[in-house]
Scaffold this motif. Structure first.
Motif, mmCIF file in Angstrom:
data_model
loop_
_atom_site.group_PDB
_atom_site.id
_atom_site.type_symbol
_atom_site.label_atom_id
_atom_site.label_comp_id
_atom_site.label_asym_id
_atom_site.label_seq_id
_atom_site.Cartn_x
_atom_site.Cartn_y
_atom_site.Cartn_z
ATOM 1 N N VAL A 152 0.863 -1.188 0.000
ATOM 2 C CA VAL A 152 0.000 0.000 0.000
ATOM 3 C C VAL A 152 0.895 1.232 0.000
ATOM 4 N N VAL A 153 0.602 2.187 -0.908
ATOM 5 C CA VAL A 153 1.352 3.437 -0.992
ATOM 6 C C VAL A 153 0.466 4.550 -0.451
ATOM 7 N N ILE A 154 0.943 5.273 0.572
ATOM 8 C CA ILE A 154 0.204 6.360 1.213
ATOM 9 C C ILE A 154 0.904 7.677 0.882
ATOM 10 N N GLN A 155 0.066 8.719 0.521
ATOM 11 C CA GLN A 155 0.596 10.059 0.237
ATOM 12 C C GLN A 155 0.155 11.027 1.322
ATOM 13 N N ALA A 156 1.095 11.893 1.734
ATOM 14 C CA ALA A 156 0.783 12.995 2.652
ATOM 15 C C ALA A 156 1.064 14.302 1.916
ATOM 16 N N LYS A 157 0.035 15.195 1.846
ATOM 17 C CA LYS A 157 0.156 16.438 1.081
ATOM 18 C C LYS A 157 -0.204 17.604 1.976
ATOM 19 N N ASP A 158 0.636 18.706 1.950
ATOM 20 C CA ASP A 158 0.356 19.890 2.775
ATOM 21 C C ASP A 158 -0.599 20.821 2.037
ATOM 22 N N MET A 159 -0.769 21.994 2.586
ATOM 23 C CA MET A 159 -1.743 22.976 2.064
ATOM 24 C C MET A 159 -3.136 22.370 2.054
ATOM 25 N N ALA A 160 -3.388 21.482 3.046
ATOM 26 C CA ALA A 160 -4.694 20.846 3.220
ATOM 27 C C ALA A 160 -5.122 20.079 1.990
ATOM 28 N N GLY A 161 -4.105 19.611 1.268
ATOM 29 C CA GLY A 161 -4.408 18.803 0.097
ATOM 30 C C GLY A 161 -4.733 19.601 -1.132
ATOM 31 N N GLN A 162 -4.642 20.936 -1.068
ATOM 32 C CA GLN A 162 -4.991 21.752 -2.221
ATOM 33 C C GLN A 162 -3.952 21.635 -3.315
ATOM 34 N N MET A 163 -4.329 22.031 -4.470
ATOM 35 C CA MET A 163 -3.412 22.002 -5.595
ATOM 36 C C MET A 163 -2.266 22.959 -5.334
ATOM 37 N N GLY A 164 -1.100 22.568 -5.673
ATOM 38 C CA GLY A 164 0.071 23.383 -5.426
ATOM 39 C C GLY A 164 0.796 23.011 -4.155
ATOM 40 N N GLY A 165 0.198 22.208 -3.296
ATOM 41 C CA GLY A 165 0.874 21.780 -2.077
ATOM 42 C C GLY A 165 1.954 20.747 -2.357
ATOM 43 N N LEU A 166 2.881 20.645 -1.392
ATOM 44 C CA LEU A 166 3.965 19.670 -1.506
ATOM 45 C C LEU A 166 3.518 18.359 -0.882
ATOM 46 N N SER A 167 4.090 17.225 -1.369
ATOM 47 C CA SER A 167 3.641 15.912 -0.898
ATOM 48 C C SER A 167 4.834 14.986 -0.705
ATOM 49 N N GLY A 168 4.613 13.956 0.105
ATOM 50 C CA GLY A 168 5.569 12.878 0.325
ATOM 51 C C GLY A 168 4.823 11.564 0.409
ATOM 52 N N THR A 169 5.506 10.444 0.101
ATOM 53 C CA THR A 169 4.855 9.134 0.092
ATOM 54 C C THR A 169 5.661 8.157 0.940
ATOM 55 N N THR A 170 4.999 7.094 1.325
ATOM 56 C CA THR A 170 5.635 5.976 2.037
ATOM 57 C C THR A 170 4.951 4.693 1.593
ATOM 58 N N THR A 171 5.654 3.581 1.815
ATOM 59 C CA THR A 171 5.148 2.263 1.435
ATOM 60 C C THR A 171 4.828 1.475 2.698
ATOM 61 N N VAL A 172 3.666 0.861 2.710
ATOM 62 C CA VAL A 172 3.230 0.031 3.833
ATOM 63 C C VAL A 172 3.082 -1.392 3.314
ATOM 64 N N SER A 173 3.920 -2.321 3.898
ATOM 65 C CA SER A 173 3.835 -3.731 3.521
ATOM 66 C C SER A 173 2.930 -4.434 4.524
ATOM 67 N N ILE A 174 1.797 -4.933 4.058
ATOM 68 C CA ILE A 174 0.782 -5.541 4.918
ATOM 69 C C ILE A 174 0.714 -7.033 4.601
ATOM 70 N N THR A 175 0.840 -7.854 5.638
ATOM 71 C CA THR A 175 0.759 -9.314 5.506
ATOM 72 C C THR A 175 -0.470 -9.806 6.254
ATOM 73 N N LEU A 176 -1.226 -10.657 5.589
ATOM 74 C CA LEU A 176 -2.373 -11.275 6.252
ATOM 75 C C LEU A 176 -1.888 -12.448 7.093
ATOM 76 N N SER A 177 -2.052 -12.359 8.394
ATOM 77 C CA SER A 177 -1.651 -13.455 9.289
ATOM 78 C C SER A 177 -2.694 -14.562 9.242
ATOM 79 N N ASP A 178 -2.222 -15.793 9.491
ATOM 80 C CA ASP A 178 -3.068 -16.965 9.318
ATOM 81 C C ASP A 178 -3.987 -17.162 10.517
ATOM 82 N N VAL A 179 -5.180 -17.621 10.240
ATOM 83 C CA VAL A 179 -6.116 -18.092 11.253
ATOM 84 C C VAL A 179 -6.557 -19.494 10.837
ATOM 85 N N ASN A 180 -7.012 -20.255 11.788
ATOM 86 C CA ASN A 180 -7.365 -21.647 11.517
ATOM 87 C C ASN A 180 -8.765 -21.705 10.890
#
Length: 804
Positions: A240-268
């Protein structure tokens, strides 16, 4: 467009600050401890974001703030504002001075006009405001026209920093089959811009990759599941790729991203399943109990603890024949054999096996069955087996007097196979090295080959081997233990050698000795011995035998006195009989010595033999001692003969012509402390009789180089007593010049007797001259050993002593 909005916002903020005095930072002007006053005042004049001059007069000595935009990119110095004094009439008499944070480096002031400029590009994230102090002084007198005033230059923020996440990447897990909206984790991004000014630091989160499985809340960064019941067995890992953008998300704001590795753990959520419903295995009938005969493997889509399973045997046509267990490392079902298989009795077995989860989850029991089953068919394979004895061991008994060829028992073995092959018997001769027993090869009868003696060996432990006629390689063996039974074939005897004494003054019926018996036989009821005096000795018996009825007997005197001079030794024959059948008996002799005793019966005088025997030494012991003494004497005589033979050495010199190098050992005392070589002058021979060129015998020379013999001529005065010295010097030179001599020090001695005695006869009878006519000065030339004689007889002092 963006620059116009920024200027408009700054103007609105400035108008608000001007109408509300509490929004400004007030700084107090110091005028010599006087607040307010009528002195000269300073006016701050600045510019807005568009460069429009801003002018504000001092009110009650309260100064306004200067504002300066960060990250200025112009080529000229950035204008900050202007200081102006009311007393400045423009004639150049006033000089403006600036001190404080960055004064002179970051901020400079025109001392004539009071204009303030920033020399470098400033970053609000490094420093948000600067505090400076200003004053106006008279240029001529350098006196302050008014007190020093303090003001602030505040750096206005611009959106020059993008949001940054605290981690990159993120790793997390969420259980599979989770409901919609399950929280996975929260991500956080920070913005270095001013959060109190505009929307430069207001961050909004959004998901760029990971739909439709996950979603993120815009304001908090919380990631949640967007689909219900996601199955790990279908897909386990998500990025999953998540973006964080300043200026309340308005156009022209600066942004940064991060990657989230999610694993589904096993259940019986999956039950175990058999890949097949029917399994078939084969096992030979020779399989040992406890061995593995089949291995089943069920599959489970789950992993880890959720994949653990348990196997059970629900039904079988061979009760208690098999066991099943789970191999925890592989989760296999292992079927083991509990009892032996027999092809002739049952050729196949059918089992029903069930597998189930070891750790079931109640939440998922309704989705599918939790167990599974399969049928196992085990086929028994026929194996050609060795013969089987009807017993695991045989015990036989035989009397020791049994005749050779007597049958003492039999063994029996059969072929367990359906062919029923005939069996042949034999004895393992490694267990019967003396060939005492044998077995009939056809019927298994065990019979005797030799007579037995129980007193020699009580048990004979052998092994009988049974082999098939059709396949001699198949064999089995059984132990046969033969016990030898006792028969009364040994006569009892004295338990030990008995020898005693009797006093001359003994009384009749006095016990002098108690004897006991021993028998090698072992009757079932135990031993019972009978003692009596021999019939031939009972006519003129000197002693009697009394049976004590406890396998012992007492020897009693029959007379009141005995004479040691008439007879010193009596031999008493005692007959010992046993009580078994046939009865065995033997005659044993007790030796009695007559001794002189005191009134208490203590022995005082006895013959030498009796004393030795009384001390506890038997005839056999005496013979052993004498034999040892003889051996020692023979060793001494042999040692003396060898010593005598060693003393007979070969003469040192066999003939006068035999001249050889020798190392001679001799025992003379020598010439005292000065004679360190202990040289015997008598071992030298006349040098004239030796060979001219005698080669060394201790090594073989490569070439023969005859030594050069040099003649040394002595003065006439020394020729008579210097022959020995000449001989020694000559031999020394020959050895020094001999090329065949070994390269090491060696001791060479020569057996030269001399050419005659210089002193001639020492007897006064044979002397032709008187002592006064002889010259003894030559003694001083003979060496240190003759020094004392030279002092006594040589010189004038000696002559004067003799004359007197």
């Amino acid at each position: 467009m963006l620059r116009g909005r920024t200027v408009l916002l700054l103007l609105v903020l400035w108008a608000y600050l001007c109408s509300h005095g509490d929004g400004l930072r007030a700084l107090r002007r110091t005028t010599g401890g006087r607040r307010g006053g009528t002195g000269v005042g300073l006016t701050l004049t600045g510019q807005d974001a568009n460069g429009v001059p801003l002018r504000r007069s001092k009110r009650g000595w309260m100064w306004n703030q200067f504002f300066l935009l960060e990250e200025y990119t112009g080529l000229d110095h950035q204008y900050v504002g202007k200081l102006h004094s009311d007393g400045d009439r423009g004639d150049g008499s006033i000089r403006y001075v600036l001190t404080g944070d960055g004064a002179g480096s970051l901020f400079i002031i025109d001392e004539n006009s009071g204009d303030i400029h920033a020399t470098k590009r400033l970053d609000r994230e490094e420093k948000a405001y600067y505090t400076l102090r200003a004053k106006a002084v008279n240029r001529i007198t350098n006196t302050s026209l008014e007190g020093e005033s303090e003001f602030i230059i505040k750096i206005h923020d611009i959106n020059d920093n993008e949001p940054k996440f605290t981690k990159d990447p993120y790793f997390t897990e969420v259980p599979e089959m989770s409901p919609l909206g399950t929280v996975v984790m929260q991500v956080t991004a920070t913005d270095a811009d001013d959060p109190t000014y505009g929307n430069s630091a207001r961050v909004v989160y959004s998901i760029l990759q990971g739909q439709p499985y996950f979603s993120v809340e815009p304001n908090t960064g919380v990631i949640k599941t967007a689909l219900p019941n996601m199955d790990r067995e279908t897909k386990e890992n998500y990025v999953v790729v998540i973006q964080a953008k300043d200026m309340a998300g308005q156009m022209g704001g600066l942004s940064g991203t991060t990657t989230v590795s999610i694993t589904l753990s096993d259940v019986n959520d999956n039950p175990p399943r058999f890949p097949k419903s029917l399994y078939e295995f084969k096992a030979p009938e020779s399989t040992e109990p406890g061995s593995t005969v089949a291995v089943l493997r069920a599959t489970d889509a789950d992993i880890g603890r959720n994949a653990e399973m348990t196997y059970r045997i629900t039904s079988s046509d061979g009760p208690a024949m098999f066991d099943i267990s789970t191999n925890r490392s592989t989760q296999d079902g292992v079927i083991t054999l509990r009892k032996s298989l027999d092809f002739e009795r049952k050729r196949s077995y059918t089992l029903r096996i069930q597998v189930e989860n070891s750790n079931p989850d109640p939440r998922f029991l309704r989705y599918a069955a939790t167990t599974d089953g399969a049928t196992v068919k085990l086929i028994v394979e026929d194996v050609d087996e060795p013969p089987v004895f009807d017993r695991v061991g045989y015990v036989m008994e035989v009397k020791e007097d049994v005749a050779v060829g007597t049958i003492i028992g039999s063994v029996s073995a059969t072929d367990p196979d359906s062919s029923r092959s005939p069996v042949r018997y034999s004895i393992d001769r490694r267990t019967d090295m003396d060939r005492v027993l044998n077995v009939h090869p056809g019927n298994g009868s065990v019979f005797m080959l030799r007579t037995l003696d129980r007193e020699d060996i009580t048990w004979h432990n052998i092994s009988v081997i049974a082999t098939e006629f059709n396949n001699p390689r198949l064999m089995s063996r059984v132990p046969v233990n033969v016990r030898v039974l006792d028969v009364n074939d040994n006569a009892p005897t004295f338990a030990t050698y008995y020898e005693t004494f009797v006093c001359e003054n003994a009384k009749a019926n006095q016990r002098i000795q108690t004897v006991s018996a021993a028998d090698a036989d072992e009757p079932i009821g135990g031993h019972r011995f009978f003692f009596s005096l021999a019939h031939e000795a009972s006519v003129k018996a000197n002693f009697t035998v009394r049976d004590n009825k406890d396998n012992t007997a007492g020897i009693l005197t029959r007379r009141n006195s005995y004479s040691r001079l008439q007879r010193s030794t009596y031999l008493v024959p005692v007959v010992i009989s046993d009580s078994d059948f046939p009865m065995q008996s033997s005659t044993n002799t007790l030796t009695v010595h007559v001794c002189t005793c005191d009134r208490e019966g203590n022995m005082q005088l006895c013959n030498q033999e009796a004393l030795v025997l009384t001390a506890g030494l038997s005839t056999g012991a005496l013979m052993a001692i004498i034999f040892c003494v003889l051996i020692l004497l023979m060793i001494v005589v042999l040692f003396a003969a060898l010593r005598r033979q060693q003393r007979k050495k070969e003469p040192l010199i066999i003939s006068k012509e035999d001249v050889r190098d020798n190392v001679v050992s001799y025992n003379d005392e020598g010439g005292g402390e000065e004679d360190t070589q202990a040289f015997d002058i008598g071992t030298l021979r006349n040098p004239e009789a030796t060979e001219e060129s005698k080669q060394r015998r201790d090594m073989k020379p490569e070439t023969l180089h005859p030594p050069v013999r040099r003649t040394v001529i002595l003065p006439p005065a020394h020729r008579d007593n210097a022959d020995v010295r000449n001989f020694i010097d000559q031999r020394l030179q020959e050895n020094d010049q001999d090329p065949t001599a070994p390269p090491y020090d060696s001791l060479a001695t020569y057996a030269y007797e001399g050419s005659g005695s210089v002193a001639e006869s020492l007897s006064s009878l044979g002397s032709m001259t008187t002592e006064g006519d002889q010259d003894y000065n030559y003694l001083s030339e003979w060496g240190p050993r003759f020094k004392k004689l030279a002092d006594l007889y040589g010189g004038e002092d000696s002559d004067s002593c003799r004359d007197s």
